[in-house]
Write a protein that holds these residues in place. Structure first.
Motif, PDB file in Angstrom:
ATOM      1  N   LYS A  99      55.686  66.235  47.770  1.00 45.85           N
ATOM      2  CA  LYS A  99      55.261  65.284  48.810  1.00 45.85           C
ATOM      3  C   LYS A  99      53.954  64.647  48.352  1.00 45.85           C
ATOM      4  O   LYS A  99      52.877  65.133  48.674  1.00 45.85           O
ATOM      5  CB  LYS A  99      55.077  65.997  50.147  1.00 45.85           C
ATOM      6  CG  LYS A  99      54.653  65.061  51.248  1.00 45.85           C
ATOM      7  CD  LYS A  99      54.441  65.782  52.551  1.00 45.85           C
ATOM      8  CE  LYS A  99      53.836  64.822  53.551  1.00 45.85           C
ATOM      9  NZ  LYS A  99      53.580  65.438  54.829  1.00 45.85           N
ATOM     10  N   PRO A 151      63.514  61.612  49.090  1.00 46.52           N
ATOM     11  CA  PRO A 151      64.280  62.302  50.136  1.00 46.52           C
ATOM     12  C   PRO A 151      63.393  62.951  51.205  1.00 46.52           C
ATOM     13  O   PRO A 151      63.718  62.916  52.393  1.00 46.52           O
ATOM     14  CB  PRO A 151      65.084  63.355  49.366  1.00 46.52           C
ATOM     15  CG  PRO A 151      65.202  62.790  47.988  1.00 46.52           C
ATOM     16  CD  PRO A 151      63.896  62.094  47.754  1.00 46.52           C
ATOM     17  N   THR A 152      62.266  63.506  50.791  1.00 46.73           N
ATOM     18  CA  THR A 152      61.341  64.119  51.739  1.00 46.73           C
ATOM     19  C   THR A 152      60.719  63.067  52.642  1.00 46.73           C
ATOM     20  O   THR A 152      60.602  63.256  53.854  1.00 46.73           O
ATOM     21  CB  THR A 152      60.236  64.896  50.987  1.00 46.73           C
ATOM     22  OG1 THR A 152      60.853  65.811  50.088  1.00 46.73           O
ATOM     23  CG2 THR A 152      59.348  65.653  51.944  1.00 46.73           C
ATOM     24  N   LEU A 196      62.041  60.123  53.366  1.00 45.37           N
ATOM     25  CA  LEU A 196      63.114  59.641  54.239  1.00 45.37           C
ATOM     26  C   LEU A 196      63.313  60.583  55.422  1.00 45.37           C
ATOM     27  O   LEU A 196      63.427  60.143  56.576  1.00 45.37           O
ATOM     28  CB  LEU A 196      64.409  59.486  53.449  1.00 45.37           C
ATOM     29  CG  LEU A 196      65.600  58.948  54.228  1.00 45.37           C
ATOM     30  CD1 LEU A 196      65.314  57.566  54.778  1.00 45.37           C
ATOM     31  CD2 LEU A 196      66.832  58.919  53.337  1.00 45.37           C
ATOM     32  N   GLU A 197      63.325  61.871  55.146  1.00 47.02           N
ATOM     33  CA  GLU A 197      63.480  62.871  56.209  1.00 47.02           C
ATOM     34  C   GLU A 197      62.336  62.781  57.216  1.00 47.02           C
ATOM     35  O   GLU A 197      62.547  62.837  58.426  1.00 47.02           O
ATOM     36  CB  GLU A 197      63.541  64.260  55.585  1.00 47.02           C
ATOM     37  CG  GLU A 197      63.809  65.361  56.572  1.00 47.02           C
ATOM     38  CD  GLU A 197      63.927  66.708  55.888  1.00 47.02           C
ATOM     39  OE1 GLU A 197      63.380  67.679  56.433  1.00 47.02           O
ATOM     40  OE2 GLU A 197      64.566  66.795  54.819  1.00 47.02           O
ATOM     41  N   GLU A 198      61.117  62.620  56.712  1.00 45.70           N
ATOM     42  CA  GLU A 198      59.959  62.528  57.597  1.00 45.70           C
ATOM     43  C   GLU A 198      60.002  61.243  58.432  1.00 45.70           C
ATOM     44  O   GLU A 198      59.717  61.259  59.632  1.00 45.70           O
ATOM     45  CB  GLU A 198      58.667  62.587  56.778  1.00 45.70           C
ATOM     46  CG  GLU A 198      57.429  62.692  57.628  1.00 45.70           C
ATOM     47  CD  GLU A 198      56.186  63.047  56.841  1.00 45.70           C
ATOM     48  OE1 GLU A 198      55.094  62.805  57.376  1.00 45.70           O
ATOM     49  OE2 GLU A 198      56.291  63.575  55.702  1.00 45.70           O
ATOM     50  N   THR A 255      62.596  59.629  59.372  1.00 49.03           N
ATOM     51  CA  THR A 255      63.686  59.745  60.341  1.00 49.03           C
ATOM     52  C   THR A 255      63.170  60.266  61.690  1.00 49.03           C
ATOM     53  O   THR A 255      63.707  59.921  62.736  1.00 49.03           O
ATOM     54  CB  THR A 255      64.795  60.662  59.792  1.00 49.03           C
ATOM     55  OG1 THR A 255      65.284  60.106  58.574  1.00 49.03           O
ATOM     56  CG2 THR A 255      65.942  60.809  60.760  1.00 49.03           C
ATOM     57  N   LEU A 256      62.110  61.051  61.660  1.00 51.04           N
ATOM     58  CA  LEU A 256      61.528  61.584  62.897  1.00 51.04           C
ATOM     59  C   LEU A 256      60.985  60.481  63.802  1.00 51.04           C
ATOM     60  O   LEU A 256      60.804  60.685  65.002  1.00 51.04           O
ATOM     61  CB  LEU A 256      60.405  62.568  62.569  1.00 51.04           C
ATOM     62  CG  LEU A 256      60.803  63.799  61.751  1.00 51.04           C
ATOM     63  CD1 LEU A 256      59.560  64.598  61.384  1.00 51.04           C
ATOM     64  CD2 LEU A 256      61.807  64.649  62.503  1.00 51.04           C
ATOM     65  N   LYS A 308      62.503  57.517  64.265  1.00 47.34           N
ATOM     66  CA  LYS A 308      63.591  56.637  64.716  1.00 47.34           C
ATOM     67  C   LYS A 308      63.564  56.507  66.235  1.00 47.34           C
ATOM     68  O   LYS A 308      63.501  57.496  66.953  1.00 47.34           O
ATOM     69  CB  LYS A 308      64.938  57.189  64.258  1.00 47.34           C
ATOM     70  CG  LYS A 308      66.113  56.282  64.582  1.00 47.34           C
ATOM     71  CD  LYS A 308      67.396  56.873  64.038  1.00 47.34           C
ATOM     72  CE  LYS A 308      68.610  56.041  64.229  1.00 47.34           C
ATOM     73  NZ  LYS A 308      68.727  55.221  65.368  1.00 47.34           N
ATOM     74  N   TYR A 332      66.800  52.090  54.553  1.00 52.03           N
ATOM     75  CA  TYR A 332      66.995  52.916  55.746  1.00 52.03           C
ATOM     76  C   TYR A 332      66.045  52.463  56.851  1.00 52.03           C
ATOM     77  O   TYR A 332      66.462  52.269  58.001  1.00 52.03           O
ATOM     78  CB  TYR A 332      66.764  54.399  55.444  1.00 52.03           C
ATOM     79  CG  TYR A 332      66.746  55.215  56.718  1.00 52.03           C
ATOM     80  CD1 TYR A 332      67.924  55.673  57.286  1.00 52.03           C
ATOM     81  CD2 TYR A 332      65.550  55.477  57.376  1.00 52.03           C
ATOM     82  CE1 TYR A 332      67.916  56.384  58.478  1.00 52.03           C
ATOM     83  CE2 TYR A 332      65.531  56.182  58.573  1.00 52.03           C
ATOM     84  CZ  TYR A 332      66.712  56.630  59.115  1.00 52.03           C
ATOM     85  OH  TYR A 332      66.692  57.317  60.296  1.00 52.03           O
TER      86      TYR A 332
END
Length: 103
Positions: A3, A28-29, A31-33, A35-36, A38, A65
């Motif tokens: 990160k 990917p990390t 993107l995951e973060e 997403t929170l 959204k 995304y």
């Protein structure tokens, strides 16, 4: 996964301060973060690309995304983007949907 970025929120503005690369090791990390956030009222997403020298397809996926799913009418801004990164964004056709600022 590494990160090597920082995410900050100030009201409706989300700022991502990037390190030298946005690639398979950290995209990917990130993107995951992201997403929170959204549908959480984010209207503007600022990528501080001052240090960014390399943007891989994984990094481009993060941008796509965000533009498509993070929130309706999301404004994406890249700050201090270098020519190589601009070329990648031109190549994939997303550059017209992004605002670029040099500081």
């Amino acid at each position: 996964m590494e990160k090597n970025y920082e995410v900050r929120r100030d009201g409706t503005v989300l700022t991502v301060v990037l390190d030298e690369e946005l690639a398979v090791d950290n995209a990917p990390t990130l993107l995951e973060e992201l997403t929170l956030y959204k549908d959480k009222g984010v209207e503007k997403l600022v990528f501080d690309a001052t240090k960014l020298t390399y943007l891989s397809s994984s990094g481009v996926r993060v941008i796509f995304y965000c533009k498509k799913y993070l929130s309706d009418n999301l404004e994406i801004v890249f700050v201090n983007c270098n020519k190589e990164v601009l070329d990648v964004l031109d190549l994939v056709g997303i550059r017209p949907h992004i605002t670029f600022v040099q500081q």
